[in-house]
Motif scaffolding. Sequence first.
Motif, PDB file in Angstrom:
ATOM      1  N   SER A  41       0.832  -1.208   0.000  1.00 56.01           N
ATOM      2  CA  SER A  41       0.000   0.000   0.000  1.00 56.01           C
ATOM      3  C   SER A  41       0.862   1.252   0.000  1.00 56.01           C
ATOM      4  CB  SER A  41      -0.923   0.002   1.226  1.00 56.01           C
ATOM      5  OG  SER A  41      -1.845  -1.067   1.167  1.00 56.01           O
ATOM      6  N   LEU A  42       1.961   1.203   0.753  1.00 59.14           N
ATOM      7  CA  LEU A  42       2.864   2.347   0.805  1.00 59.14           C
ATOM      8  C   LEU A  42       3.555   2.575  -0.533  1.00 59.14           C
ATOM      9  CD1 LEU A  42       4.539   4.530   2.264  1.00 59.14           C
ATOM     10  CD2 LEU A  42       6.087   2.707   3.004  1.00 59.14           C
ATOM     11  N   SER A  43       4.115   1.511  -1.112  1.00 60.21           N
ATOM     12  CA  SER A  43       4.932   1.644  -2.311  1.00 60.21           C
ATOM     13  C   SER A  43       4.120   1.936  -3.563  1.00 60.21           C
ATOM     14  CB  SER A  43       5.748   0.361  -2.527  1.00 60.21           C
ATOM     15  OG  SER A  43       6.593   0.107  -1.419  1.00 60.21           O
ATOM     16  N   VAL A  44       2.889   1.431  -3.618  1.00 63.89           N
ATOM     17  CA  VAL A  44       2.103   1.527  -4.852  1.00 63.89           C
ATOM     18  C   VAL A  44       0.845   2.391  -4.676  1.00 63.89           C
ATOM     19  CG1 VAL A  44       0.880   0.232  -6.637  1.00 63.89           C
ATOM     20  CG2 VAL A  44       2.942  -0.736  -5.590  1.00 63.89           C
ATOM     21  N   VAL A  45      -0.005   2.025  -3.724  1.00 65.08           N
ATOM     22  CA  VAL A  45      -1.310   2.678  -3.602  1.00 65.08           C
ATOM     23  C   VAL A  45      -1.173   4.119  -3.119  1.00 65.08           C
ATOM     24  CG1 VAL A  45      -3.570   2.577  -2.501  1.00 65.08           C
ATOM     25  CG2 VAL A  45      -2.398   0.457  -3.147  1.00 65.08           C
ATOM     26  N   LEU A  46      -0.377   4.331  -2.072  1.00 72.75           N
ATOM     27  CA  LEU A  46      -0.289   5.667  -1.482  1.00 72.75           C
ATOM     28  C   LEU A  46       0.318   6.679  -2.436  1.00 72.75           C
ATOM     29  CD1 LEU A  46      -0.963   7.238   1.037  1.00 72.75           C
ATOM     30  CD2 LEU A  46       1.278   6.662   1.963  1.00 72.75           C
ATOM     31  N   ARG A  47       1.149   6.216  -3.347  1.00 70.84           N
ATOM     32  CA  ARG A  47       1.749   7.136  -4.320  1.00 70.84           C
ATOM     33  C   ARG A  47       0.702   7.744  -5.246  1.00 70.84           C
ATOM     34  NH1 ARG A  47       6.767   4.515  -3.478  1.00 70.84           N
ATOM     35  NH2 ARG A  47       8.456   6.056  -3.587  1.00 70.84           N
ATOM     36  N   ALA A  48      -0.454   7.081  -5.342  1.00 70.83           N
ATOM     37  CA  ALA A  48      -1.508   7.605  -6.212  1.00 70.83           C
ATOM     38  C   ALA A  48      -2.299   8.720  -5.534  1.00 70.83           C
ATOM     39  CB  ALA A  48      -2.461   6.473  -6.621  1.00 70.83           C
ATOM     40  N   VAL A  49      -2.228   8.803  -4.195  1.00 72.22           N
ATOM     41  CA  VAL A  49      -3.036   9.805  -3.479  1.00 72.22           C
ATOM     42  C   VAL A  49      -2.183  10.773  -2.674  1.00 72.22           C
ATOM     43  CG1 VAL A  49      -5.054   8.314  -3.334  1.00 72.22           C
ATOM     44  CG2 VAL A  49      -3.342   8.219  -1.516  1.00 72.22           C
ATOM     45  N   GLY A  50      -0.926  10.430  -2.412  1.00 71.62           N
ATOM     46  CA  GLY A  50      -0.050  11.310  -1.649  1.00 71.62           C
ATOM     47  C   GLY A  50       1.044  11.879  -2.521  1.00 71.62           C
ATOM     48  N   THR A  51       1.906  12.669  -1.890  1.00 73.62           N
ATOM     49  CA  THR A  51       3.029  13.245  -2.627  1.00 73.62           C
ATOM     50  C   THR A  51       4.227  12.306  -2.522  1.00 73.62           C
ATOM     51  OG1 THR A  51       3.978  14.461  -0.739  1.00 73.62           O
ATOM     52  CG2 THR A  51       2.208  15.538  -1.997  1.00 73.62           C
ATOM     53  N   GLU A  52       5.145  12.453  -3.457  1.00 77.49           N
ATOM     54  CA  GLU A  52       6.337  11.608  -3.463  1.00 77.49           C
ATOM     55  C   GLU A  52       7.196  11.859  -2.230  1.00 77.49           C
ATOM     56  OE1 GLU A  52       8.942   8.697  -4.810  1.00 77.49           O
ATOM     57  OE2 GLU A  52       6.896   9.212  -5.452  1.00 77.49           O
ATOM     58  N   ASP A  53       7.268  13.111  -1.785  1.00 75.60           N
ATOM     59  CA  ASP A  53       8.058  13.429  -0.590  1.00 75.60           C
ATOM     60  C   ASP A  53       7.493  12.749   0.649  1.00 75.60           C
ATOM     61  OD1 ASP A  53       9.808  14.961  -2.035  1.00 75.60           O
ATOM     62  OD2 ASP A  53       8.850  16.883  -1.534  1.00 75.60           O
ATOM     63  N   GLN A  54       6.166  12.721   0.766  1.00 74.42           N
ATOM     64  CA  GLN A  54       5.537  12.069   1.906  1.00 74.42           C
ATOM     65  C   GLN A  54       5.826  10.567   1.909  1.00 74.42           C
ATOM     66  OE1 GLN A  54       1.522  13.337   1.103  1.00 74.42           O
ATOM     67  NE2 GLN A  54       1.596  14.986   2.608  1.00 74.42           N
ATOM     68  N   VAL A  55       5.692   9.956   0.751  1.00 73.47           N
ATOM     69  CA  VAL A  55       5.923   8.519   0.653  1.00 73.47           C
ATOM     70  C   VAL A  55       7.377   8.182   0.966  1.00 73.47           C
ATOM     71  CG1 VAL A  55       5.903   6.529  -0.899  1.00 73.47           C
ATOM     72  CG2 VAL A  55       4.036   8.189  -0.988  1.00 73.47           C
ATOM     73  N   ARG A  56       8.292   8.964   0.439  1.00 74.58           N
ATOM     74  CA  ARG A  56       9.713   8.693   0.679  1.00 74.58           C
ATOM     75  C   ARG A  56      10.071   8.856   2.153  1.00 74.58           C
ATOM     76  NH1 ARG A  56      13.243  11.170  -4.400  1.00 74.58           N
ATOM     77  NH2 ARG A  56      12.386   9.780  -6.005  1.00 74.58           N
ATOM     78  N   ALA A  57       9.458   9.817   2.811  1.00 74.70           N
ATOM     79  CA  ALA A  57       9.720  10.007   4.239  1.00 74.70           C
ATOM     80  C   ALA A  57       9.297   8.780   5.034  1.00 74.70           C
ATOM     81  CB  ALA A  57       8.987  11.248   4.742  1.00 74.70           C
ATOM     82  N   MET A  58       8.151   8.208   4.675  1.00 73.37           N
ATOM     83  CA  MET A  58       7.688   7.003   5.370  1.00 73.37           C
ATOM     84  C   MET A  58       8.550   5.797   5.030  1.00 73.37           C
ATOM     85  SD  MET A  58       3.548   7.287   5.377  1.00 73.37           S
ATOM     86  CE  MET A  58       3.451   7.695   3.649  1.00 73.37           C
ATOM     87  N   GLU A  59       8.980   5.698   3.788  1.00 72.85           N
ATOM     88  CA  GLU A  59       9.859   4.596   3.400  1.00 72.85           C
ATOM     89  C   GLU A  59      11.183   4.644   4.166  1.00 72.85           C
ATOM     90  OE1 GLU A  59       8.445   3.705  -1.219  1.00 72.85           O
ATOM     91  OE2 GLU A  59      10.060   5.122  -0.825  1.00 72.85           O
ATOM     92  N   GLU A  60      11.703   5.848   4.357  1.00 67.23           N
ATOM     93  CA  GLU A  60      12.952   5.990   5.116  1.00 67.23           C
ATOM     94  C   GLU A  60      12.754   5.577   6.572  1.00 67.23           C
ATOM     95  OE1 GLU A  60      14.236   9.988   4.614  1.00 67.23           O
ATOM     96  OE2 GLU A  60      14.765   9.738   2.489  1.00 67.23           O
ATOM     97  N   LEU A  61      11.608   5.924   7.143  1.00 70.01           N
ATOM     98  CA  LEU A  61      11.312   5.539   8.523  1.00 70.01           C
ATOM     99  C   LEU A  61      11.241   4.027   8.664  1.00 70.01           C
ATOM    100  CD1 LEU A  61      10.449   6.447  11.414  1.00 70.01           C
ATOM    101  CD2 LEU A  61       8.081   6.360  10.589  1.00 70.01           C
ATOM    102  N   ILE A  62      10.551   3.371   7.734  1.00 66.19           N
ATOM    103  CA  ILE A  62      10.400   1.920   7.775  1.00 66.19           C
ATOM    104  C   ILE A  62      11.743   1.235   7.515  1.00 66.19           C
ATOM    105  CG2 ILE A  62       9.350  -0.030   6.553  1.00 66.19           C
ATOM    106  CD1 ILE A  62       6.837   1.736   6.259  1.00 66.19           C
ATOM    107  N   ASP A  63      12.515   1.756   6.567  1.00 70.73           N
ATOM    108  CA  ASP A  63      13.836   1.183   6.291  1.00 70.73           C
ATOM    109  C   ASP A  63      14.748   1.292   7.510  1.00 70.73           C
ATOM    110  OD1 ASP A  63      13.158   0.462   3.738  1.00 70.73           O
ATOM    111  OD2 ASP A  63      14.070   2.222   2.780  1.00 70.73           O
ATOM    112  N   ASP A  64      14.645   2.386   8.241  1.00 70.40           N
ATOM    113  CA  ASP A  64      15.468   2.563   9.437  1.00 70.40           C
ATOM    114  C   ASP A  64      15.129   1.505  10.481  1.00 70.40           C
ATOM    115  OD1 ASP A  64      17.330   4.176  11.152  1.00 70.40           O
ATOM    116  OD2 ASP A  64      15.509   4.442  12.338  1.00 70.40           O
ATOM    117  N   ARG A  65      13.848   1.199  10.637  1.00 72.45           N
ATOM    118  CA  ARG A  65      13.445   0.157  11.592  1.00 72.45           C
ATOM    119  C   ARG A  65      13.986  -1.203  11.169  1.00 72.45           C
ATOM    120  NH1 ARG A  65       7.313   2.462  11.592  1.00 72.45           N
ATOM    121  NH2 ARG A  65       7.575   4.097  13.156  1.00 72.45           N
ATOM    122  N   LEU A  66      13.914  -1.484   9.877  1.00 69.44           N
ATOM    123  CA  LEU A  66      14.454  -2.744   9.372  1.00 69.44           C
ATOM    124  C   LEU A  66      15.966  -2.827   9.609  1.00 69.44           C
ATOM    125  CD1 LEU A  66      12.591  -3.116   5.946  1.00 69.44           C
ATOM    126  CD2 LEU A  66      12.271  -4.554   7.953  1.00 69.44           C
TER     127      LEU A  66
END
Length: 230
Positions: A41-66
Motif C-alpha cells: 500500500s505504501l509503495s504503490v497505492v499511497l503514491r496515487a493519493v499522496g506526494t512523493e516526498d511524503q511517501v519517501r519520508a515514510m519509506e525511510e522511517l520503515i527502512d530505518d526500523r528494518l
Amino acid sequence: MASDRSTKSRPYVVQSLKLQSFHAQQVFRRGFDLYTDAIYSLSVVLRAVGTEDQVRAMEELIDDRLNRAQNDIRNEIARLEKVVEDNGITLDRVNYSEPLVVEAKISSHRSARYAGILHEFDGLIAKLDALWLSGMIPDNEYSRILYEWKRRILKIASSARGTVRQAMIDSRKQAQQESPNQNMQNKTAGQILSGGTEPIINGESGIDEISMGNAGEMPESGSKLFGWLR
C-alpha cells in the motif's frame, strides 16, 4: 473474467523459508502478511493519493526500523556464538521436532527484507536454545528474551500498517479540504475572465504533513537484550 473489479492482481515471487523454531514460525504467521500488505500500500497505492516526498519520508522511517532490527539481530548472534564457543557447546546437536518450510509471497523488496529478518531471527533462536538446553540461560531469562524479540519483530509489521493507515486518512482529509478550495478558485477564475469581479486572494493553503508521531518506534540499537551475558 473476474467479476470483482475491486480485487487487484499483484505481482509476486514465492520464497521458501525453512523455519526451525516454533517462535519464528509464529512471528511469520502473525506478521509477514500484515507487513507485506502495508508495504504494498505504501509503495504503490499511497503514491496515487499522496506526494512523493511524503511517501519517501515514510519509506525511510520503515527502512530505518528494518536496518536497526537486522543489525541488532546480527550483533546478538555474534554475542551468543562467542558464549557458545567459550563454553564448548555444540550447536549442531540441537534438533527441532516440527521444522516448517513456509512460502513467503514477496511483493516488494522490503517484504523480502522482512522475510530475511525472520530467517536470521530463527538462527538467533537456535543459538539461544543451545545455551538454554545446556543450562547456561535460566528459564525466566530465556522466556523474557524470546518475548522481547518476538514483540520487536511483530512491531515492525504493526507500526508499518499504522503509519500507512494514518497516511491514507491524512491524504483523504487533504483531498476533501482542497476540493472546495479548487471549486472556489475555478469559479473566481471564471468571474475574472467574464469581467465580473476582481481576483480574490485566499493566501497559501497549508498542506497537512503526514503525522508520524511515536507510533511503532523501535528500541534504540544500543539496547542489549542479552546484556546479562558477559
